[in-house]
Motif scaffolding. Structure first.
Motif, short mmCIF file in Angstrom:
data_model
loop_
_atom_site.label_atom_id
_atom_site.label_comp_id
_atom_site.label_asym_id
_atom_site.label_seq_id
_atom_site.Cartn_x
_atom_site.Cartn_y
_atom_site.Cartn_z
N TYR A 64 -13.68 -36.10 6.05
CA TYR A 64 -12.19 -36.03 7.04
C TYR A 64 -11.48 -35.14 6.51
O TYR A 64 -11.22 -33.68 6.27
CB TYR A 64 -10.99 -37.03 7.96
CG TYR A 64 -12.47 -37.42 9.42
CD1 TYR A 64 -12.93 -36.15 10.09
CD2 TYR A 64 -12.12 -38.44 9.60
CE1 TYR A 64 -13.67 -37.00 10.78
CE2 TYR A 64 -13.32 -38.35 10.27
CZ TYR A 64 -13.92 -37.92 11.58
OH TYR A 64 -14.69 -38.98 12.74
N LEU A 65 -11.76 -35.47 4.94
CA LEU A 65 -9.86 -34.96 3.78
C LEU A 65 -10.75 -33.88 3.13
O LEU A 65 -10.26 -32.33 3.96
CB LEU A 65 -10.22 -35.89 2.73
CG LEU A 65 -9.36 -35.23 1.59
CD1 LEU A 65 -8.08 -35.07 2.12
CD2 LEU A 65 -9.49 -35.84 0.35
N ASN A 66 -12.25 -33.56 3.46
CA ASN A 66 -12.48 -32.14 2.90
C ASN A 66 -12.69 -31.15 3.81
O ASN A 66 -12.39 -30.05 3.73
CB ASN A 66 -14.40 -32.12 2.73
CG ASN A 66 -14.25 -32.64 1.24
OD1 ASN A 66 -13.11 -32.89 -0.01
ND2 ASN A 66 -15.47 -34.00 0.92
N VAL A 89 -1.94 -30.53 5.53
CA VAL A 89 -2.77 -31.64 4.86
C VAL A 89 -3.03 -32.69 5.49
O VAL A 89 -3.63 -33.95 5.31
CB VAL A 89 -4.09 -31.16 3.20
CG1 VAL A 89 -5.28 -32.43 2.80
CG2 VAL A 89 -4.73 -29.98 4.15
N GLN A 90 -2.10 -33.43 4.31
CA GLN A 90 -1.19 -34.29 3.78
C GLN A 90 -1.00 -35.39 5.37
O GLN A 90 -1.49 -36.30 5.70
CB GLN A 90 -0.04 -34.73 3.37
CG GLN A 90 -0.12 -36.07 2.92
CD GLN A 90 1.25 -36.53 1.30
OE1 GLN A 90 2.07 -35.72 1.12
NE2 GLN A 90 1.25 -37.49 0.25
N THR A 111 -3.27 -41.83 1.22
CA THR A 111 -2.84 -40.77 1.95
C THR A 111 -2.82 -39.60 0.82
O THR A 111 -3.62 -39.19 0.33
CB THR A 111 -1.85 -41.18 3.24
OG1 THR A 111 -2.33 -41.53 4.37
CG2 THR A 111 -1.78 -39.78 3.24
N PHE A 144 -3.94 -35.54 7.52
CA PHE A 144 -5.07 -36.97 7.20
C PHE A 144 -4.14 -37.76 7.02
O PHE A 144 -4.75 -38.90 7.19
CB PHE A 144 -5.42 -36.32 5.04
CG PHE A 144 -6.10 -37.29 4.98
CD1 PHE A 144 -7.51 -37.58 5.12
CD2 PHE A 144 -6.07 -37.86 3.86
CE1 PHE A 144 -8.89 -37.96 4.47
CE2 PHE A 144 -6.69 -39.25 3.09
CZ PHE A 144 -7.69 -39.22 3.50
N CYS A 164 -5.91 -39.57 -1.70
CA CYS A 164 -6.89 -38.56 -1.53
C CYS A 164 -5.86 -37.28 -1.51
O CYS A 164 -6.89 -36.41 -1.77
CB CYS A 164 -7.08 -39.16 -0.29
SG CYS A 164 -8.83 -40.66 0.08
N THR A 165 -4.79 -37.25 -1.09
CA THR A 165 -4.27 -35.79 -0.99
C THR A 165 -3.87 -35.71 -2.41
O THR A 165 -3.46 -33.96 -2.98
CB THR A 165 -3.08 -35.64 -0.14
OG1 THR A 165 -2.36 -36.54 -0.35
CG2 THR A 165 -4.25 -35.94 1.32
N LEU A 197 -13.45 -40.68 5.34
CA LEU A 197 -12.26 -40.79 5.29
C LEU A 197 -12.32 -39.30 3.78
O LEU A 197 -11.92 -37.86 4.46
CB LEU A 197 -11.65 -41.85 4.25
CG LEU A 197 -11.22 -43.11 5.07
CD1 LEU A 197 -10.08 -43.80 4.42
CD2 LEU A 197 -9.84 -42.21 5.65
N VAL A 198 -13.37 -39.47 3.12
CA VAL A 198 -13.47 -37.97 2.44
C VAL A 198 -13.77 -37.43 3.21
O VAL A 198 -13.81 -35.77 2.63
CB VAL A 198 -14.32 -38.49 1.30
CG1 VAL A 198 -15.31 -37.04 0.07
CG2 VAL A 198 -13.93 -39.52 0.32
N LYS A 255 -8.97 -29.92 3.81
CA LYS A 255 -8.67 -28.56 3.02
C LYS A 255 -9.51 -27.90 2.58
O LYS A 255 -9.00 -26.27 2.74
CB LYS A 255 -9.42 -29.35 1.58
CG LYS A 255 -8.44 -30.41 1.31
CD LYS A 255 -9.14 -31.14 -0.53
CE LYS A 255 -8.15 -32.61 -0.92
NZ LYS A 255 -8.82 -32.50 -2.00
#
Length: 191
Positions: A94-96, A6-7, A49, A10, A52-53, A91-92, A99
């Motif tokens: 894409y992060l979700n 994920v990191q 990065t 991201f 967020c991670t 960004l949030v 995850k």
């Protein structure tokens, strides 16, 4: 192992988004981050990065506040175009997705983005744009002194002299009544 994936994924997202952010590029090109503005942009990608991670729950409001603070402190820039809000939401989102294990969907969306120059890389050549600066004059003190001289106002003739607030001060202030209810104070150097 899933966290590292994920990191890494991201980081690619953050690189893509930051390289498309016009406000960041303009701040670097105009030297707002000093001579190491590009290095700060690289560190910004690493920091966002990690931020967020490594945090359990990050929302767009938290990320927006972080980005606003970084732009203000590192680049002396305040973005009034809502670009920080847009970037935070993107960004949030894409992060979700990452995850949730939807890395293929994120990569597909990144592939749909219009190609751009990846300028936030170590060793990149940035074309700095010189901003007009009034401090280029050799006679700054003289210019300042000329601008600070008090002009006698003929509005109503009420001129009151006020002494310096501290002993040994080199500035004398003269208060002028300009308009009823308004007072204008100008500084003047003692000779």
């Amino acid at each position: 192992m899933a966290h590292a994936s994920v990191q890494n994924d991201f980081r690619i997202v953050v690189e893509n988004v930051m390289n498309r952010w016009t406000a960041l590029r303009m701040a670097v090109e105009h030297g707002m981050g000093g001579p190491l503005g590009l290095n700060t942009a690289i560190e910004l990608i690493d920091y966002v990065t990690s931020y967020c991670t490594e945090n359990k729950s990050v929302d767009s409001i938290d990320l927006r506040e972080v980005l606003e603070e970084i732009m203000d402190q590192e680049y002396e820039t305040i973005c009034e175009d809502d670009s920080i809000q847009e970037i935070s939401v993107l960004l949030v989102t894409y992060l979700n997705l990452l995850k949730q294990g939807k890395g293929d969907e994120v990569r597909a969306q990144l592939a749909l983005m219009k190609p751009c120059e990846m300028w936030i890389v170590s060793g990149a050549k940035i074309k700095y744009q010189r901003m007009a600066d009034s401090s280029d004059s050799e006679n700054d003190d003289d210019d300042l002194e000329e601008r600070m001289d008090v002009e006698q106002s003929t509005t109503n003739g009420n001129v009151e002299e006020i002494g310096p607030s501290t002993e040994g001060s080199s500035t004398k202030f003269i208060e002028e009544s300009i308009d009823p209810g308004w007072t204008q104070v100008r500084g003047r150097r003692r000779r």
